[in-house]
Design an enzyme around this catalytic site. Sequence first.
Site, PDB file in Angstrom:
ATOM      1  N   LYS A  85      48.747  22.216 -11.372  1.00 49.33           N
ATOM      2  CA  LYS A  85      48.763  23.673 -11.185  1.00 49.33           C
ATOM      3  C   LYS A  85      47.588  24.058 -10.304  1.00 49.33           C
ATOM      4  O   LYS A  85      46.423  23.890 -10.687  1.00 49.33           O
ATOM      5  CB  LYS A  85      48.675  24.379 -12.537  1.00 49.33           C
ATOM      6  CG  LYS A  85      48.656  25.906 -12.408  1.00 49.33           C
ATOM      7  CD  LYS A  85      48.663  26.583 -13.768  1.00 49.33           C
ATOM      8  CE  LYS A  85      48.640  28.090 -13.614  1.00 49.33           C
ATOM      9  NZ  LYS A  85      48.613  28.773 -14.912  1.00 49.33           N
TER      10      LYS A  85
ATOM     11  N   LYS B  29      53.097  23.190  -9.512  1.00 42.36           N
ATOM     12  CA  LYS B  29      53.135  24.650  -9.382  1.00 42.36           C
ATOM     13  C   LYS B  29      52.020  25.119  -8.485  1.00 42.36           C
ATOM     14  O   LYS B  29      50.893  24.655  -8.683  1.00 42.36           O
ATOM     15  CB  LYS B  29      52.947  25.222 -10.781  1.00 42.36           C
ATOM     16  CG  LYS B  29      52.920  26.716 -10.867  1.00 42.36           C
ATOM     17  CD  LYS B  29      52.557  27.121 -12.250  1.00 42.36           C
ATOM     18  CE  LYS B  29      52.389  28.624 -12.212  1.00 42.36           C
ATOM     19  NZ  LYS B  29      51.847  29.132 -13.426  1.00 42.36           N
TER      20      LYS B  29
HETATM   21  C1  PBG Z   1      49.216  31.609 -17.054  1.00 39.15           C
HETATM   22  C2  PBG Z   1      50.251  31.457 -15.992  1.00 39.15           C
HETATM   23  C3  PBG Z   1      50.287  31.977 -14.680  1.00 39.15           C
HETATM   24  C4  PBG Z   1      51.531  31.641 -14.161  1.00 39.15           C
HETATM   25  C5  PBG Z   1      52.204  30.927 -15.137  1.00 39.15           C
HETATM   26  N1  PBG Z   1      51.389  30.802 -16.254  1.00 39.15           N
HETATM   27  C6  PBG Z   1      49.341  32.823 -13.956  1.00 39.15           C
HETATM   28  C7  PBG Z   1      48.027  32.359 -13.575  1.00 39.15           C
HETATM   29  O1  PBG Z   1      47.664  31.187 -13.685  1.00 39.15           O
HETATM   30  O2  PBG Z   1      47.282  33.245 -13.174  1.00 39.15           O
HETATM   31  C8  PBG Z   1      52.041  32.019 -12.802  1.00 39.15           C
HETATM   32  C9  PBG Z   1      53.518  32.131 -12.689  1.00 39.15           C
HETATM   33  C10 PBG Z   1      54.019  32.835 -11.483  1.00 39.15           C
HETATM   34  O3  PBG Z   1      53.278  33.263 -10.575  1.00 39.15           O
HETATM   35  O4  PBG Z   1      55.254  32.996 -11.404  1.00 39.15           O
HETATM   36  N2  PBG Z   1      48.032  30.966 -16.872  1.00 39.15           N
END
Ligand code: PBG
Length: 322
Positions: A192, A245
């Site tokens: 991520k 991601k």
């Molecule tokens: C929570 C989380 C996020 C997303 C999924 N889980 C946001 C972030 O890390 O700020 C992003 C999902 C998306 O943009 O569709 N930490």
Amino acid sequence: MSSRLRRMRRNESLRSLVRETHVQSSDLIYPIFVREGQTEAEPILSMPGQSRLPVEALADAAKEIEDLGIGAVLLFGLPSRKDDSATSAYDPNGVVQRAIKAIKKSTPNLVVMTDVCVCAYMSHGHCGVLQGHEIDNDATLPLLARMALSHAHAGADVVAPSSMMDAQVGAIRTSLDLEGLGNIAVMAYSAKFSSAFYGPFREAADSAPSFGDRASYQHDYANARHARRELLQDIEEGADILMVKPGLAYLDIVLRARELSDLPIAAYAVSGEYSMIKAAAERGWLDEKKIVLETLTAFRRAGADLVITYHAKEAAAWLNTN
Ligand code: PBG
């Protein structure tokens, strides 16, 4: 000419015969935002077509999703109360816990996945416990484990830790096993990246950090080898599914994950990717159906088994009539 590549591209029947990659609705995972303390669906302005739903709307929503043949839902909660220790995150009557029960009651066979992260439950909007302005990694682990356990007890099939704390997968796996929840799977947000593509989500989930950013816990987008180390670590800690991601700008990472492991790989087409396509389609600049089917195929071609996408319902309807 002995090799004439166009021979097998001559018409759609031949192309279809040798097509290498297919997408079906069961490969798709649909993210749902559930909001506590409201009775009406509330449209998310930065993500046209998406809404924050009340728990009461989930039974019908889940039936529609199951009828479309979509593989799973991924739940995100918006609690009515935030504090500095994310107590609503593990409340047995919290918004996600009630959402899981509502979905399992109406559609027991629909796979329910839950996001396990505290940013939407913390008054400061960070993904961990704060010590001054620093995130305390190890103090966050029991909180994540407790949140995951409460989701599993409510009936979730898969918990998906996304806070990017070190050792979060292992901490959750151990707690589940100790509670006799060895059948509950962990989908690890392993790769991520700290990304501007999450912009619309933070409005949708009301989870933007009140100061600073997430760069000390999410990966630097310049680093593929560093992400690979976390993929390896999450495999070691017992992950059942690995996630990459954001999606489209990170297909090289999807391919690396595919080559690294035989675990199922999920790619997350995040909020910013969705909103970019919607915005261009609204202006008539792009053909939304064609773009979505092309990008979903690209995720699969790069090696993803599963694609988490806000386009899941539309895509499933298109795929089912193709
Ligand atoms: C929570 C989380 C996020 C997303 C999924 N889980 C946001 C972030 O890390 O700020 C992003 C999902 C998306 O943009 O569709 N930490």
